[in-house]
Design an enzyme around this catalytic site. Structure first.
Site, PDB file in Angstrom:
ATOM      1  N   ASN A 161       2.827 -10.817  -2.329  1.00 16.19           N
ATOM      2  CA  ASN A 161       1.579 -10.938  -3.092  1.00 16.19           C
ATOM      3  C   ASN A 161       1.727 -11.570  -4.479  1.00 16.19           C
ATOM      4  OD1 ASN A 161       2.886  -8.570  -3.856  1.00 16.19           O
ATOM      5  ND2 ASN A 161       0.987  -7.550  -4.416  1.00 16.19           N
ATOM      6  N   GLY A 164       7.899  -3.768  -2.498  1.00 19.31           N
ATOM      7  CA  GLY A 164       7.247  -3.958  -1.199  1.00 19.31           C
ATOM      8  C   GLY A 164       6.562  -2.679  -0.764  1.00 19.31           C
ATOM      9  N   SER A 165       6.466  -2.494   0.541  1.00 20.06           N
ATOM     10  CA  SER A 165       5.662  -1.390   1.062  1.00 20.06           C
ATOM     11  C   SER A 165       6.446  -0.068   1.055  1.00 20.06           C
ATOM     12  CB  SER A 165       5.185  -1.717   2.473  1.00 20.06           C
ATOM     13  OG  SER A 165       6.304  -1.854   3.320  1.00 20.06           O
ATOM     14  N   GLU A 168       9.827  -0.373  -6.132  1.00 17.94           N
ATOM     15  CA  GLU A 168       8.484  -0.634  -6.685  1.00 17.94           C
ATOM     16  C   GLU A 168       7.567  -0.762  -5.480  1.00 17.94           C
ATOM     17  OE1 GLU A 168       7.626  -0.885  -9.865  1.00 17.94           O
ATOM     18  OE2 GLU A 168       9.646  -0.728 -10.682  1.00 17.94           O
ATOM     19  N   LEU A 169       6.797   0.289  -5.191  1.00 25.39           N
ATOM     20  CA  LEU A 169       6.080   0.324  -3.909  1.00 25.39           C
ATOM     21  C   LEU A 169       4.568   0.338  -4.104  1.00 25.39           C
ATOM     22  CD1 LEU A 169       8.506   2.881  -2.214  1.00 25.39           C
ATOM     23  CD2 LEU A 169       8.685   0.385  -2.312  1.00 25.39           C
ATOM     24  N   CYS A 203      -0.667  -4.098  -5.973  1.00 23.81           N
ATOM     25  CA  CYS A 203      -0.302  -2.681  -5.845  1.00 23.81           C
ATOM     26  C   CYS A 203      -1.097  -1.807  -6.800  1.00 23.81           C
ATOM     27  CB  CYS A 203       1.191  -2.513  -6.051  1.00 23.81           C
ATOM     28  SG  CYS A 203       1.751  -3.361  -7.515  1.00 23.81           S
ATOM     29  N   GLU A 230      -2.996   3.058   1.307  1.00 19.09           N
ATOM     30  CA  GLU A 230      -3.132   1.848   0.481  1.00 19.09           C
ATOM     31  C   GLU A 230      -3.928   0.810   1.278  1.00 19.09           C
ATOM     32  OE1 GLU A 230       0.436  -0.571  -0.144  1.00 19.09           O
ATOM     33  OE2 GLU A 230      -0.280  -0.979  -2.173  1.00 19.09           O
TER      34      GLU A 230
HETATM   35  P1  NAD Z   1       6.948  -5.368   2.979  1.00 20.60           P
HETATM   36  O1  NAD Z   1       7.518  -4.033   2.705  1.00 20.60           O
HETATM   37  O2  NAD Z   1       6.455  -5.661   4.338  1.00 20.60           O
HETATM   38  O3  NAD Z   1       8.042  -6.499   2.661  1.00 20.60           O
HETATM   39  C1  NAD Z   1       8.670  -6.587   1.411  1.00 20.60           C
HETATM   40  C2  NAD Z   1       9.984  -7.315   1.577  1.00 20.60           C
HETATM   41  O4  NAD Z   1      10.885  -6.516   2.347  1.00 20.60           O
HETATM   42  C3  NAD Z   1       9.879  -8.651   2.306  1.00 20.60           C
HETATM   43  O5  NAD Z   1      10.725  -9.593   1.690  1.00 20.60           O
HETATM   44  C4  NAD Z   1      10.357  -8.293   3.707  1.00 20.60           C
HETATM   45  O6  NAD Z   1      10.862  -9.408   4.403  1.00 20.60           O
HETATM   46  C5  NAD Z   1      11.446  -7.281   3.405  1.00 20.60           C
HETATM   47  N1  NAD Z   1      11.764  -6.357   4.493  1.00 20.60           N
HETATM   48  C6  NAD Z   1      10.927  -5.903   5.462  1.00 20.60           C
HETATM   49  N2  NAD Z   1      11.584  -5.018   6.263  1.00 20.60           N
HETATM   50  C7  NAD Z   1      12.838  -4.901   5.750  1.00 20.60           C
HETATM   51  C8  NAD Z   1      13.984  -4.114   6.112  1.00 20.60           C
HETATM   52  N3  NAD Z   1      13.953  -3.280   7.147  1.00 20.60           N
HETATM   53  N4  NAD Z   1      15.099  -4.224   5.368  1.00 20.60           N
HETATM   54  C9  NAD Z   1      15.152  -5.051   4.302  1.00 20.60           C
HETATM   55  N5  NAD Z   1      14.102  -5.833   3.921  1.00 20.60           N
HETATM   56  C10 NAD Z   1      12.961  -5.748   4.639  1.00 20.60           C
HETATM   57  O7  NAD Z   1       5.818  -5.608   1.872  1.00 20.60           O
HETATM   58  P2  NAD Z   1       4.764  -6.805   1.750  1.00 20.60           P
HETATM   59  O8  NAD Z   1       3.733  -6.656   2.810  1.00 20.60           O
HETATM   60  O9  NAD Z   1       5.457  -8.105   1.576  1.00 20.60           O
HETATM   61  O10 NAD Z   1       4.124  -6.455   0.318  1.00 20.60           O
HETATM   62  C11 NAD Z   1       3.061  -5.599   0.138  1.00 20.60           C
HETATM   63  C12 NAD Z   1       3.540  -4.254  -0.406  1.00 20.60           C
HETATM   64  O11 NAD Z   1       4.236  -4.443  -1.634  1.00 20.60           O
HETATM   65  C13 NAD Z   1       2.363  -3.350  -0.758  1.00 20.60           C
HETATM   66  O12 NAD Z   1       2.633  -2.054  -0.320  1.00 20.60           O
HETATM   67  C14 NAD Z   1       2.317  -3.402  -2.276  1.00 20.60           C
HETATM   68  O13 NAD Z   1       1.728  -2.296  -2.877  1.00 20.60           O
HETATM   69  C15 NAD Z   1       3.752  -3.523  -2.605  1.00 20.60           C
HETATM   70  N6  NAD Z   1       3.923  -4.056  -3.965  1.00 20.60           N
HETATM   71  C16 NAD Z   1       4.382  -3.229  -4.944  1.00 20.60           C
HETATM   72  C17 NAD Z   1       4.504  -3.706  -6.253  1.00 20.60           C
HETATM   73  C18 NAD Z   1       5.020  -2.856  -7.368  1.00 20.60           C
HETATM   74  O14 NAD Z   1       5.458  -3.409  -8.366  1.00 20.60           O
HETATM   75  N7  NAD Z   1       4.974  -1.548  -7.262  1.00 20.60           N
HETATM   76  C19 NAD Z   1       4.156  -5.020  -6.533  1.00 20.60           C
HETATM   77  C20 NAD Z   1       3.674  -5.822  -5.501  1.00 20.60           C
HETATM   78  C21 NAD Z   1       3.577  -5.331  -4.218  1.00 20.60           C
END
Ligand code: NAD
Length: 479
Positions: free
Chosen positions: A157, A232-233, A252-253, A287, A381
């Site tokens: 994002n 990420g998530s 950072e989720l 997020c 979320e």
């Molecule tokens: P995601 O968790 O699907 O993916 C994030 C990253 O992790 C990607 O690069 C993905 O390829 C990698 N990944 C996926 N599975 C993995 C595994 N098993 N092992 C290692 N790496 C793996 O998240 P997304 O859909 O790209 O992003 C959206 C999420 O990110 C939302 O939940 C959002 O709230 C969160 N987010 C948090 C912040 C923050 O600063 N707190 C900022 C932006 C987004």
């Protein structure tokens, strides 16, 4: 230049561009057009990158601060010079409206600039040890040294600024970094590689590897990368932390950020404008997007009407067009999930005030009211352009509802009453509270992060630099 060109972007191994082998096409979620493509690292490319990070780490840590700061300043400057081209690329691969992409490039330039400034003042401490007789004549020099190479994993994002929040602090402390960008939006990170390559930082100090989730999981477990910085998530993040309990893992989720509008708040036009903008900003894919609004009964009706008016005035459509506020979600599957959550909220008794429909990957900006707290649009979320407004009878009730969540990233409270502001800030269990605003504000230099399911650790250049390093003590004797 790789931007929007026909040739696939290289990936970066130990600071060098690499092409060849398989390529992957990245598509625009609005109309399926091609945003670009990139080469895919082989197992041996990944091995070279990780070994190079490991090999360079001792020497890299001794690189003078002025060299690291100079490299960071260079990146910041070039991001500014190439901002329009980079913003176009962010929009092409993420579907983010251009005005927000331009804002993201500006923020990333500032993240690198702050990291440069922090690199110049990042230092240690001197501790006297003669406070007890046994320490007489001794002095401790406490320095911060990198824990080792960092694995940075980023979401889709913010394809540039969240990459900046991994790469810039790593450079600032002299920790090698292997960056794994999101599969939906890797092109901007790969373009950043062009700029990093101009800095002359040592080979091995950085690599950018657009690899699969499986390869990413293998990198997580690689002992040569002792620090994992993940954005990420929630399930993926905590899964990573659980899989490597002996590593340093920062998370950072996600969240379901809330705002409380107190009865003393009179400027409801301002509150409504901020709520509407930052519930729908990036189609809700932030997020700290406003997901839950708790409005005191005293101002509830008027605020609801004003939010509706503001949301209805937002321009939706092609994110490349001027004047568009709300574009598509990252893909049709995400939009379809959001559509079904809206339907479930209505089935559970929530009122649909506007929106609710989907066209491909685009979901109409949606406002719901009085949705049960256990519906997904409240408890989970949403990560879509959906906001739910709920009437509360007291400030205490609002605080209780905000806290009654498994997440805790940021929260907002609209009040002009200082004691209320302090009291509410003290009681909210989140990483940050915005007084007089929505929760969606982040200045890139401030500590940023969550509690509970929303994560562990803090970002922002200074916080991440502390996180990527550990104290090393040298005791000087005979002084
Ligand atoms: P995601 O968790 O699907 O993916 C994030 C990253 O992790 C990607 O690069 C993905 O390829 C990698 N990944 C996926 N599975 C993995 C595994 N098993 N092992 C290692 N790496 C793996 O998240 P997304 O859909 O790209 O992003 C959206 C999420 O990110 C939302 O939940 C959002 O709230 C969160 N987010 C948090 C912040 C923050 O600063 N707190 C900022 C932006 C987004």
């Amino acid at each position: 230049m790789t931007t929007l060109s026909n040739s696939p972007s290289p990936f970066w191994v130990a600071g060098k561009p690499v092409t060849g082998g398989e390529t992957v096409v990245v598509r625009h979620s609005f109309d399926g057009s091609e945003a670009g493509s990139h080469h895919v690292p082989s197992t041996s490319d990944i091995e070279t990158a990780v070994q190079a990070a490991h090999d360079v780490s001792g020497e890299y840590a001794t690189l003078p601060a002025h060299v690291r700061a100079g490299a960071l300043d260079h990146v910041s400057r070039v991001l500014g010079e190439r901002s329009e081209e980079i913003a176009q690329l962010i929009t092409a691969e993420s579907g983010k409206p251009l005005k927000w992409s331009r804002g993201e490039v500006g923020r990333a330039a500032s993240t690198f600039r702050w990291a440069a400034e922090e690199a110049r003042r990042f230092s240690g401490d001197l501790q006297r040890l003669d406070t007890d007789p046994g320490g007489t004549g001794r002095l401790a020099l406490v320095r911060r040294v990198p824990k080792g190479p960092v694995l940075g994993i980023t979401p889709f994002n913010f394809p540039l600024n969240l990459v900046a929040h991994k790469v810039a602090p790593a450079i600032a402390v002299g920790a090698p970094i292997v960056l794994k960008p999101a599969p939906a939006t890797p092109l901007t990170a790969l373009l950043l590689g062009e700029i990093l390559a101009e800095t002359g930082l040592p080979a091995g100090s950085w690599s950018i590897l657009p690899v699969s989730n499986e390869e990413s999981a293998r990198l997580v477990s690689d002992p040569r990368l002792p620090v994992v910085s993940f954005t990420g998530s929630v399930p993926v993040g905590w899964g990573i932390r659980d899989s490597v309990p002996r590593k340093h893992v920062a998370l950072e989720l996600g969240g379901n950020a809330a705002v409380l509008v107190c009865p003393d708040w009179t400027d409801l036009d301002f509150a409504a404008q901020r709520i509407a903008t930052f519930a729908m900003y990036q189609a809700g894919q932030s997020c700290i997007s406003v997901q839950r609004v708790y409005a005191h009964a005293h101002i509830y009706e008027e605020l609801q009407a004003k939010v509706l008016e503001q949301v209805r005035a937002l321009g939706t459509g092609n994110p490349r067009a001027d004047g568009v506020d709300v574009g598509p979600l990252i893909n049709t599957a995400a939009a379809s999930r959001v559509e079904s959550w809206i339907a479930s909220a209505v089935e559970a008794g929530g009122e649909l005030l506007t929106g609710g429909k989907r066209d491909g990957a685009t979901v109409e900006p949606t406002v719901l009211a009085n949705v049960p707290e256990d519906a997904s649009v409240m408890a989970d979320e949403v990560f879509g352009p959906v906001v739910s407004i709920t009437r509360v009878e007291s400030v205490e009730d609002g605080v209780r509802r905000i806290n009654d969540s498994r997440f805790g990233l940021q929260a907002g409270v609209f009040t002009r009453d200082l004691p209320t502001a302090f009291d509410v800030s003290a009681k909210l269990r989140v990483g940050g509270v915005l007084v007089g605003d929505v929760p969606s504000f982040r200045a890139d230099q401030m500590p940023y992060g969550g509690v509970k399911d929303s994560g562990v650790g803090r970002e922002g250049p200074a916080s991440a630099m502390a996180d990527f390093t550990e104290e090393r003590v040298t005791v000087l004797t005979g002084l």
